[in-house]
Scaffold this active site. Structure first.
Site, short mmCIF file in Angstrom:
data_model
loop_
_atom_site.label_atom_id
_atom_site.label_comp_id
_atom_site.label_asym_id
_atom_site.label_seq_id
_atom_site.Cartn_x
_atom_site.Cartn_y
_atom_site.Cartn_z
N HIS A 176 -36.09 12.94 -32.95
CA HIS A 176 -35.26 13.65 -31.97
C HIS A 176 -35.76 13.19 -30.60
CE1 HIS A 176 -33.32 16.87 -29.71
NE2 HIS A 176 -34.48 17.10 -29.13
N CYS A 190 -28.62 13.38 -30.75
CA CYS A 190 -29.51 13.44 -29.59
C CYS A 190 -29.92 12.05 -29.11
CB CYS A 190 -30.75 14.26 -29.93
SG CYS A 190 -31.66 13.64 -31.36
#
Length: 164
Positions: A38, A108
Site C-alpha cells: 500500500h 492506492c
C-alpha cells in the site's frame, strides 16, 4: 516549504502482509513475492492515499497502518497546497471517487503514481506498480481474482471530499 519555494514529496510504502507474503507466496502463487504493498504520497504536511471511500488524508504515519515500512524521496514540487487540494478534489470527482477502487487495476498505487507524476514528474518505483500483474500471472492469482476484486483496503484517515 524549502528555502527555494519548493515542497518535499515522499512516497510512504507499507507492507500490508506484515511479512506474510514472503512466507506464503511461494506456496500459494508458485513464485516469490516479497510483500503486498500500500502506498501514500506525503506532501504539504499530510499523507494522501486512495481507498474504497475515495481519497483520504491523515498526518504522516497517522493511519491505522502506523509508520511506513519504507520511504522513497520523490523529490520536490512547486505546486502549492491550495492548487494541490483543487487537483485532489478534481480527481475525487472523477477517476478516484468513492467506489472506484479496484485492487488490481485502480488502487492506492495507481493513485500514488499519478499524484507523484503531477507533483514531481516522476513515476513511483515499477516494483510497486507491477505487483498486481505479477500476482494475476499465476494460476492461483487467477483463481482468486473474483474474491480479490471485492477486497478494499481502508487504513482510515479523513476523506478529502467528506464522502463516506
Amino acid at each position: 516549504m524549502d528555502k527555494d519555494g519548493t515542497y518535499p514529496v515522499k512516497l510512504y510504502i507499507y507492507d500490508m502482509s506484515r511479512g506474510m507474503a514472503r512466507q506464503l507466496s511461494p506456496l500459494m502463487l508458485g513464485e516469490f513475492l516479497s510483500n503486498f504493498l500500500h502506498t501514500a504520497v506525503v506532501v504539504h504536511g499530510k499523507e494522501f492515499f486512495f481507498v474504497g471511500q475515495g481519497i483520504n488524508s491523515c498526518p504522516p504515519g497517522g493511519s491505522s497502518l502506523g509508520e511506513p515500512d519504507s520511504v522513497v524521496d520523490m523529490g520536490f514540487t512547486e505546486v502549492p497546497a491550495d492548487l494541490f487540494k483543487e487537483y485532489l478534489t478534481s480527481l475525487a470527482e472523477s477517476t478516484y471517487g468513492a467506489n472506484k477502487y479496484n485492487l488490481f487495476e485502480h488502487n492506492c498505487n495507481t493513485f500514488s503514481d499519478e499524484v507523484a507524476q503531477f507533483l514531481t514528474g516522476k513515476k513511483i518505483p515499477s516494483y510497486i506498480t507491477d505487483l498486481p500483474s505479477e500476482v494475476l500471472s499465476t494460476p492461483f492469482g487467477q483463481a482468486l481474482r473474483p474474491f480479490l476484486d471485492s477486497v478494499v483496503i481502508n487504513p482510515g484517515g479523513n476523506n478529502i471530499t467528506g464522502q463516506r
